[in-house]
Write an enzyme that holds these catalytic residues in place. Structure first.
Site, mmCIF file in Angstrom:
data_model
loop_
_atom_site.group_PDB
_atom_site.id
_atom_site.type_symbol
_atom_site.label_atom_id
_atom_site.label_comp_id
_atom_site.label_asym_id
_atom_site.label_seq_id
_atom_site.Cartn_x
_atom_site.Cartn_y
_atom_site.Cartn_z
ATOM 1 C CG HIS A 39 -0.411 0.374 2.488
ATOM 2 N ND1 HIS A 39 0.348 -0.496 3.254
ATOM 3 C CD2 HIS A 39 -0.462 1.527 3.187
ATOM 4 C CE1 HIS A 39 0.729 0.099 4.367
ATOM 5 N NE2 HIS A 39 0.248 1.340 4.359
ATOM 6 C CG ASP A 40 2.486 3.338 2.893
ATOM 7 O OD1 ASP A 40 1.547 3.988 2.400
ATOM 8 O OD2 ASP A 40 2.694 3.259 4.125
ATOM 9 C CE LYS A 43 4.098 6.598 3.326
ATOM 10 N NZ LYS A 43 4.103 6.275 4.760
ATOM 11 C CG HIS A 68 1.991 7.709 -0.068
ATOM 12 N ND1 HIS A 68 1.369 8.631 0.748
ATOM 13 C CD2 HIS A 68 1.529 6.498 0.323
ATOM 14 C CE1 HIS A 68 0.575 7.993 1.588
ATOM 15 N NE2 HIS A 68 0.653 6.700 1.352
ATOM 16 C CG HIS A 92 -3.525 3.397 1.679
ATOM 17 N ND1 HIS A 92 -2.829 3.483 0.480
ATOM 18 C CD2 HIS A 92 -2.779 4.053 2.598
ATOM 19 C CE1 HIS A 92 -1.710 4.165 0.674
ATOM 20 N NE2 HIS A 92 -1.648 4.517 1.952
ATOM 21 C CG HIS A 93 -3.953 7.866 2.779
ATOM 22 N ND1 HIS A 93 -3.914 7.949 4.151
ATOM 23 C CD2 HIS A 93 -2.730 7.413 2.392
ATOM 24 C CE1 HIS A 93 -2.718 7.576 4.581
ATOM 25 N NE2 HIS A 93 -1.987 7.237 3.531
ATOM 26 C CG ASP A 121 -2.062 3.053 6.663
ATOM 27 O OD1 ASP A 121 -0.860 2.862 6.937
ATOM 28 O OD2 ASP A 121 -2.467 4.107 6.121
#
Length: 182
Positions: A39-40, A43, A68, A92-93, A121
């Site tokens: 998920h990240d 980044k 990201h 996811h955000h 998260d």
């Protein structure tokens, strides 16, 4: 970032535990674990100076940090075997109330898998040490998250996390990255 690797592993672990509690079948859980661990990945496009900054980010740094999520979706969408995870991980955000990022998706547009990753998260972000603060106690983290139900967080998914927490959240041993891809 060394922090991001451990965070991603824990998000994968927590997401899998939540999904199991919700009755998700193993093949879907396998895809979810993979998406949660990745998920990240966006980044990679964010400077370590921002990722590991010990203080608050300024507005420009926050804009870079928020990018990201869309980088994650873009990266995964370009890898054939991971394309089905691009939107799950990249969203996811997003928030149930439609005020998240990068796409401002509303409740009807956010998959269950993404909702699970969001809760996992958020939980890890509060309960693990961060460059700018120490980990919060479990009760404090759950209280903060409870206040976000219906805004950032899905009620059913958060309820599953609370049930798992009541039974004792497994935090060690963490799965090796490769184990999540089996």
């Amino acid at each position: 970032s060394p922090y991001t690797g451990g965070h991603s592993e824990r998000v994968g672990l927590f997401a899998d535990k939540i999904a199991a509690h919700l009755g998700m079948a193993e093949p879907e859980r396998r895809t979810l674990r993979r998406a949660a661990i990745l998920h990240d990945v966006g980044k990679l496009g964010v400077s370590s100076a921002i990722l590991e900054k010990p203080g608050k980010l300024d507005e420009a740094e926050w804009a870079i940090m928020r990018s990201h999520a869309s980088h994650t979706a873009t990266i995964l969408s370009r890898i054939g075997v991971m394309a089905d995870m691009a939107m799950i991980a990249g969203a996811h955000h997003e928030r149930i109330d439609g005020t998240g990022y990068p796409l401002r998706l509303n409740e009807q547009m956010i998959s269950l898998e993404t909702r699970i990753i969001t809760v996992a998260d958020f939980f890890d972000a509060l309960t693990a040490d961060r460059p700018y603060r120490n980990a919060m106690p479990l009760d404090q983290a759950l209280s903060i998250m409870r206040g976000e139900v219906g805004g950032a967080l899905d009620a059913k998914v958060f309820g599953a996390l609370e049930a798992i927490a009541a039974a004792g959240i497994p935090q060690k041993p963490l799965p090796k990255i490769g184990e999540a891809f089996r």
